[in-house]
Design an enzyme around this catalytic site. Structure first.
Site, PDB file in Angstrom:
ATOM      1  N   THR A 134       0.794  -1.229   0.000  1.00 51.65           N
ATOM      2  CA  THR A 134       0.000   0.000   0.000  1.00 51.65           C
ATOM      3  C   THR A 134       0.831   1.286   0.000  1.00 51.65           C
ATOM      4  O   THR A 134       0.285   2.372   0.160  1.00 51.65           O
ATOM      5  CB  THR A 134      -0.917   0.014   1.238  1.00 51.65           C
ATOM      6  OG1 THR A 134      -0.104  -0.143   2.420  1.00 51.65           O
ATOM      7  CG2 THR A 134      -1.925  -1.125   1.183  1.00 51.65           C
ATOM      8  N   GLU A 135       2.135   1.165  -0.193  1.00 52.63           N
ATOM      9  CA  GLU A 135       3.030   2.317  -0.038  1.00 52.63           C
ATOM     10  C   GLU A 135       2.645   3.525  -0.895  1.00 52.63           C
ATOM     11  O   GLU A 135       2.686   4.667  -0.423  1.00 52.63           O
ATOM     12  CB  GLU A 135       4.478   1.899  -0.346  1.00 52.63           C
ATOM     13  CG  GLU A 135       5.123   1.042   0.735  1.00 52.63           C
ATOM     14  CD  GLU A 135       4.818  -0.445   0.610  1.00 52.63           C
ATOM     15  OE1 GLU A 135       5.470  -1.248   1.300  1.00 52.63           O
ATOM     16  OE2 GLU A 135       3.913  -0.802  -0.179  1.00 52.63           O
ATOM     17  N   VAL A 136       2.283   3.312  -2.168  1.00 50.34           N
ATOM     18  CA  VAL A 136       2.011   4.448  -3.052  1.00 50.34           C
ATOM     19  C   VAL A 136       0.782   5.238  -2.623  1.00 50.34           C
ATOM     20  O   VAL A 136       0.614   6.403  -3.018  1.00 50.34           O
ATOM     21  CB  VAL A 136       1.833   3.988  -4.523  1.00 50.34           C
ATOM     22  CG1 VAL A 136       3.130   3.412  -5.060  1.00 50.34           C
ATOM     23  CG2 VAL A 136       0.689   2.989  -4.660  1.00 50.34           C
TER      24      VAL A 136
END
Length: 260
Positions: A134-136
């Site tokens: 989910t980083e972006v």
């Protein structure tokens, strides 16, 4: 050792490492990372033949700790490089651990939690488990984990998972090859123990040599990619979008991206 964020038990050749912050859904904190590295070193030196990794409570590991997330926005480039290098060392220590590893994913395994779960040699998951890079969605770059993921699932699937940042369930993870087996919750740890026993029926020297052989196929490539990934990780943390991503996440609002 006396650990604060994990527990480590050893019995009959099997070491069980439990992420033990159930009140925080076993979120990744700086302290947790340090203790995981210490525990991995301890198990590597012990007479345990197999390592099982699981989580206490309802989650396996629900991403980065919120207090640590707040602290990231004020760090310098050099501090971010150091943090990124430590996380890279953790992932690589799990991936290249000299003994067989089994992740028993008992619930949500998000961001860094997905990384920890899928770096293990075998990944078992309950049907309800959720995964996601989910980083972006909050202005990060999934740089370090991408070095491993592309090799595991190929470019097309990696683009989908890393660029959308979407969550996916255990069934989809199984189709991608990130999960070996889907196991009912009450059977998760017994199945992990059973698999560990199967592994221990083989020559421990042969198993370790085989794992080292497999890892050797990509070691030089990983060296190069992770070095670049650490810099990419640190660089994105100096941007306005990164600061906006953290602020919007903590304030529970939709981010306003500027591309800067």
């Amino acid at each position: 050792m006396n650990y604060k964020t994990i527990t480590l038990a050893r019995s009959n050749g099997i070491a069980t490492l439990t992420l033990n912050r159930p009140e925080k859904r076993n979120a990744v904190s700086f302290e947790l990372v340090d203790e995981l590295l210490q525990a991995l070193a301890e198990v590597a030196k012990s007479d345990s033949q197999v390592l099982i990794v699981t989580g206490a409570g309802k989650a396996f590991c629900a991403g980065l700790d919120l207090d640590n997330l707040k602290a990231l926005a004020g760090k310098s480039h050099d501090e971010n490089v150091k943090d990124s290098a430590t996380m890279a060392r953790l992932f690589r220590s799990i991936y290249e651990f000299p003994k067989p590893t089994i992740a028993a994913v008992n619930g949500a395994a998000i961001a860094g939690g997905t990384g920890i779960a899928t770096m293990c040699d075998f990944t078992l998951a309950v049907p309800e488990a959720k995964f996601g890079y989910t980083e972006v969605r909050i202005g990060f770059v999934p740089a370090i984990v991408s070095s491993f993921l592309v090799m595991q699932v190929g470019h097309k699937i990696a683009r989908d998972l890393l660029m959308t940042g979407r969550l996916f369930d255990a069934a989809e993870a199984h189709r991608f090859g990130l999960v070996n087996e889907i196991v009912a919750p009450e059977k998760l740890m017994p199945r992990a123990q059973e698999l560990a026993q199967t592994l221990m029926e083989n020559s421990p020297l042969s198993v370790r040599a085989t794992k080292k052989l497999i890892n050797g196929f990509i070691r030089e490539q990983l060296d190069r990619q992770i070095a670049d990934a650490i810099e990419d990780n640190a660089r994105i943390r100096t941007t306005a979008d990164f600061r906006e991503g953290i602020s919007s996440f903590l304030e529970k609002r939709k981010p306003v991206w500027t591309g800067k």
